[in-house]
Write a protein that holds these residues in place. Structure first.
Motif, PDB file in Angstrom:
ATOM      1  N   ALA A  93      -0.600  -1.498   9.316  1.00 26.84           N
ATOM      2  CA  ALA A  93      -0.650  -1.511  10.773  1.00 26.84           C
ATOM      3  C   ALA A  93       0.745  -1.291  11.361  1.00 26.84           C
ATOM      4  N   LEU A  94       1.741  -1.962  10.800  1.00 34.33           N
ATOM      5  CA  LEU A  94       3.128  -1.777  11.268  1.00 34.33           C
ATOM      6  C   LEU A  94       3.582  -0.331  11.095  1.00 34.33           C
TER       7      LEU A  94
ATOM      8  N   GLU B 108      -6.790 -11.007  -2.725  1.00 34.82           N
ATOM      9  CA  GLU B 108      -6.982 -11.003  -1.273  1.00 34.82           C
ATOM     10  C   GLU B 108      -5.653 -11.032  -0.524  1.00 34.82           C
ATOM     11  N   ASP B 109      -4.692 -11.814  -1.022  1.00 35.07           N
ATOM     12  CA  ASP B 109      -3.375 -11.892  -0.370  1.00 35.07           C
ATOM     13  C   ASP B 109      -2.700 -10.522  -0.327  1.00 35.07           C
ATOM     14  N   VAL B 110      -2.795  -9.780  -1.416  1.00 33.15           N
ATOM     15  CA  VAL B 110      -2.188  -8.448  -1.477  1.00 33.15           C
ATOM     16  C   VAL B 110      -2.904  -7.509  -0.500  1.00 33.15           C
ATOM     17  N   ARG B 111      -4.231  -7.587  -0.445  1.00 35.00           N
ATOM     18  CA  ARG B 111      -4.995  -6.760   0.514  1.00 35.00           C
ATOM     19  C   ARG B 111      -4.587  -7.073   1.947  1.00 35.00           C
ATOM     20  N   ASN B 112      -4.465  -8.355   2.271  1.00 32.48           N
ATOM     21  CA  ASN B 112      -4.096  -8.757   3.634  1.00 32.48           C
ATOM     22  C   ASN B 112      -2.686  -8.304   4.000  1.00 32.48           C
ATOM     23  N   THR B 113      -1.756  -8.452   3.068  1.00 32.58           N
ATOM     24  CA  THR B 113      -0.383  -8.003   3.331  1.00 32.58           C
ATOM     25  C   THR B 113      -0.359  -6.493   3.503  1.00 32.58           C
TER      26      THR B 113
ATOM     27  N   LEU C  71      -0.925   1.869   0.289  1.00 38.09           N
ATOM     28  CA  LEU C  71      -1.397   0.737   1.096  1.00 38.09           C
ATOM     29  C   LEU C  71      -2.891   0.856   1.360  1.00 38.09           C
ATOM     30  N   ASP C  72      -3.368   2.051   1.683  1.00 38.38           N
ATOM     31  CA  ASP C  72      -4.803   2.259   1.908  1.00 38.38           C
ATOM     32  C   ASP C  72      -5.607   1.925   0.659  1.00 38.38           C
ATOM     33  N   GLU C  73      -5.074   2.318  -0.481  1.00 34.89           N
ATOM     34  CA  GLU C  73      -5.717   2.000  -1.761  1.00 34.89           C
ATOM     35  C   GLU C  73      -5.788   0.482  -1.965  1.00 34.89           C
TER      36      GLU C  73
ATOM     37  N   ASN D   1      10.970  -3.600   6.268  1.00 36.85           N
ATOM     38  CA  ASN D   1      11.902  -2.816   7.090  1.00 36.85           C
ATOM     39  C   ASN D   1      12.311  -1.520   6.404  1.00 36.85           C
ATOM     40  N   GLU D   2      12.507  -1.588   5.102  1.00 38.00           N
ATOM     41  CA  GLU D   2      12.869  -0.385   4.343  1.00 38.00           C
ATOM     42  C   GLU D   2      11.710   0.622   4.368  1.00 38.00           C
ATOM     43  N   LEU D   3      10.487   0.137   4.234  1.00 37.97           N
ATOM     44  CA  LEU D   3       9.310   1.018   4.320  1.00 37.97           C
ATOM     45  C   LEU D   3       9.220   1.676   5.690  1.00 37.97           C
ATOM     46  N   LEU D   4       9.473   0.896   6.723  1.00 38.31           N
ATOM     47  CA  LEU D   4       9.393   1.434   8.085  1.00 38.31           C
ATOM     48  C   LEU D   4      10.462   2.499   8.333  1.00 38.31           C
ATOM     49  N   SER D   5      11.567   2.432   7.604  1.00 39.73           N
ATOM     50  CA  SER D   5      12.646   3.391   7.823  1.00 39.73           C
ATOM     51  C   SER D   5      12.487   4.674   6.992  1.00 39.73           C
ATOM     52  N   LEU D   6      11.480   4.726   6.129  1.00 39.38           N
ATOM     53  CA  LEU D   6      11.252   5.941   5.349  1.00 39.38           C
ATOM     54  C   LEU D   6      10.961   7.116   6.276  1.00 39.38           C
ATOM     55  N   LYS D   7      11.540   8.257   5.966  1.00 33.06           N
ATOM     56  CA  LYS D   7      11.242   9.461   6.747  1.00 33.06           C
ATOM     57  C   LYS D   7       9.845   9.964   6.427  1.00 33.06           C
TER      58      LYS D   7
END
Length: 122
Positions: A117-118, A106-111, A96-98, A81-87
């Motif tokens: 996407a969000l 694999e878990d970190v890649r999937n998350t 994230l792309d990296e 939620n904090e990431l989504l609220s970043l300007k």
């Protein structure tokens, strides 16, 4: 008199505003993200995300067991939620792309893929 949790909150907040970003991020990473208390990890993740620097975001986005990869759903969701609220999401999206392309876990890649996407739709 302040209780311990309030003192810790104040310290985390002060580190978030500290001018020596490298030292502050190091302390937050070592003490805050490794705390046994969900509330402390949650507040630390928020503080690191609000710094919105490459070094701070890497801790929250790429570290297994921290930030978006925390085992506590509360900490992970607060981080998202904090990431989504970043300007300015530029640095977070780049990290994230990296992670999606080349992280060992694999878990970190999937998350990272899910959070990316969000962020695309936010």
């Amino acid at each position: 008199m302040l209780d311990n949790n309030q003192k810790i909150r104040n310290i985390i907040q002060a580190l978030g505003e500290h001018k020596d970003s490298e030292a502050a991020i190091s302390l937050l990473t070592e003490l805050g993200t490794n705390s046994s208390e969900d509330e402390i990890r949650e507040l630390t993740a928020q503080t690191l995300i609000r710094k919105n620097t490459n070094e701070a975001l890497r801790v929250i986005l790429l570290s297994k067991g921290k930030g978006i990869n925390d085992l506590s759903a509360r900490v992970a969701m607060t981080s998202i939620n904090e990431l989504l609220s970043l300007k300015d999401k530029t640095e977070a999206v780049k990290i994230l792309d990296e992670a999606i392309k080349s992280h060992d876990e694999e878990d970190v890649r999937n998350t990272a893929r899910s959070v990316r996407a969000l962020m695309t739709f936010a």
